[in-house]
Design a protein around this motif. Sequence first.
Motif, mmCIF file in Angstrom:
data_model
loop_
_atom_site.group_PDB
_atom_site.id
_atom_site.type_symbol
_atom_site.label_atom_id
_atom_site.label_comp_id
_atom_site.label_asym_id
_atom_site.label_seq_id
_atom_site.Cartn_x
_atom_site.Cartn_y
_atom_site.Cartn_z
ATOM 1 N N LYS A 14 -42.265 -88.013 -73.036
ATOM 2 C CA LYS A 14 -41.492 -86.693 -73.016
ATOM 3 C C LYS A 14 -40.755 -86.587 -71.789
ATOM 4 O O LYS A 14 -39.470 -86.205 -71.483
ATOM 5 N N GLU A 15 -41.474 -86.740 -70.461
ATOM 6 C CA GLU A 15 -40.736 -86.636 -69.320
ATOM 7 C C GLU A 15 -39.652 -87.720 -69.229
ATOM 8 O O GLU A 15 -38.481 -87.345 -68.532
ATOM 9 N N CYS A 16 -39.831 -88.840 -69.578
ATOM 10 C CA CYS A 16 -38.812 -89.715 -69.465
ATOM 11 C C CYS A 16 -37.570 -89.407 -70.280
ATOM 12 O O CYS A 16 -36.418 -89.362 -69.648
ATOM 13 N N GLN A 17 -37.824 -88.847 -71.501
ATOM 14 C CA GLN A 17 -36.541 -88.342 -72.227
ATOM 15 C C GLN A 17 -35.816 -87.137 -71.528
ATOM 16 O O GLN A 17 -34.578 -87.143 -71.604
ATOM 17 N N HIS A 18 -36.668 -86.186 -71.097
ATOM 18 C CA HIS A 18 -36.075 -85.122 -70.210
ATOM 19 C C HIS A 18 -35.132 -85.489 -69.176
ATOM 20 O O HIS A 18 -34.275 -85.043 -68.834
#
Length: 164
Positions: A20-24
């Motif tokens: 999720k952090e990668c995508q954000h």
Amino acid sequence: MRLVAALAARLEFLSRVTEKECQHLLDTDHRLFGHLFTLEDAQKIETDPILAERLDAFVSRFGRLQDTVGDKLLPALLSALAETPGPAIDNLDKAEKFGLIESTEAWMEMRRLRNQMVHEYIEDLTVLCSALRSGHAFVPSLVAAARRCVAESQRVGAVVRADK
């Protein structure tokens, strides 16, 4: 066996969070760097709250992904690989040896850059521009390293679950 199951659950959780952090970070990077971030853009921060929020989001997400991977996911993954986690620099050296990160030196440079973006931009917009452009250039490497750690965590977690 309970400790192993708990470690597998932690790896699953951290893998989800990391992805999720990668995508954000990728989303914010795309919005902030639709074009080359210039000194003129930086000068607009005081009067453009949307730009200021994007900048803050980028810096925060860049640092958060580093923290999640370096301080949480990597030590848990090393434990699952029967390695003893230690100081961050030692963990990074092991991650480099396993091919999870490109290099310890590059990771430490990203860390210095994160600290520069967080602490120095208020005083010198030229420094901010340079740091942001460097951060933007590091995003693909940071995300790739994070995703390699996630993939290895999922592989190790699957092995642990299969052993139950």
